[in-house]
Design a protein around this motif. Structure first.
Motif: not given
Length: 298
Positions: A150-179
């Motif tokens: 869900g939308p919270g996954s975008i926040h989580q991905a941006a946050l977790v990037a402080d711990w290592g290189p991150v890949t966000l798996f959208t799983m067909g449910v997360v649709q990031p906006s331009p922002e």
């Protein structure tokens, strides 16, 4: 048997609540089924003074310290039914015992509902995780994934990037906006649209994930935001109001952990939008103190 207060749930929040009542020399009973949410984690982190200890070890220490007070008691059982009268709460236990308490504190917790992906449940609490503050340091510098829900996954991905290189798996449910895309790019987060179908490696470790299109991507840890549900429906049966949090419903409480039902208090994950061991223990302190004061001032 009659108690001044009963606490249902014997982990960080419940034991902390009971401690306040025991120190006030009130007769308090902790009813604990022994299935805390954090039982899947090998160690607890970010909890001042307890960092690196096993969650069960922390609970065992807390139980020992609580039972040093002569008015405190712990019963290993499940509370199967609760009814409220003008004078007290009547509680039926799974062992057939019936008790009565003038005040009730619910610290029953929540249960995580994990996605149905092959190999995920076997790694829960080890390399499949929900809180970077609790576990991020231990998986730092690995290739890290964030499972979109869900939308919270975008926040989580941006946050977790402080711990290592991150890949966000959208799983067909997360649709990031331009922002969102701009934020993720700034945080060097990669985006993968092919769904994960399997976690690969000798559990509980993780070496890679297999995608629906057959590709296998190296990965050392996976963060997600699971939906949660109440472990027990006792609060709902008693008529407690709820609120909706980012991960699921939780009990509505005021600043003193009083629920919408008179003389009924709640603390820990069952009454908070954000789970955290330190916050659960602190909430238990507030609930226990408030329950004690309500016995005096009404």
């Amino acid at each position: 048997m009659q108690y001044d207060a009963a606490v249902i749930g014997g982990s960080f929040a419940g034991l902390s609540a009971a401690m306040q009542l025991a120190r006030a020399r009130r007769k308090v009973l902790v009813i604990d089924a022994g299935l805390p949410r954090n039982r899947f984690a090998k160690t607890s982190h970010g909890f001042l003074g307890q960092d690196g200890r096993a969650p069960q070890e922390i609970v065992d220490i807390g139980r020992s310290q609580l039972l040093a007070y002569p008015t405190a008691q712990i019963i290993h059982a499940e509370a199967s039914a609760v009814a409220q009268s003008e004078q007290a709460f009547s509680i039926e236990l799974s062992n057939g015992q019936k008790i009565s308490a003038a005040r009730l504190v619910l610290a029953t917790g929540v249960k995580d509902e994990l996605p149905q992906i092959a190999g995920l449940e076997d790694r829960w609490g080890a390399t499949v995780l929900h809180c970077p503050y609790c576990h991020g340091y231990e998986v730092a510098d690995r290739r890290i994934g964030v499972l979109g829900s869900g939308p919270g996954s975008i926040h989580q991905a941006a946050l977790v990037a402080d711990w290592g290189p991150v890949t966000l798996f959208t799983m067909g449910v997360v649709q990031p906006s331009p922002e969102d895309l701009a934020l993720l790019a700034k945080r060097n987060v990669q985006i993968e649209n092919a769904p994960i179908v399997e976690l690969v490696g000798a559990a509980p470790e993780m070496e890679a994930v297999r995608l629906q299109d057959g590709r296998v991507l190296p990965l050392g840890a996976l963060f997600l935001m699971p939906r949660t549900r109440f472990v027990s429906d006792l609060a709902l049966r008693l008529g407690c109001s709820t609120e909706e949090g980012p991960m699921g419903p939780y009990l509505k409480v005021d600043e003193r952990k009083q629920t919408s039902v008179a003389n009924l208090f709640a603390a820990g994950d069952v009454a908070a939008p954000m789970p955290n061991a330190t916050l659960a223990a602190a909430a238990g302190v507030l609930a226990g103190g408030a329950a004690h004061q309500s016995l005096i001032f009404g």
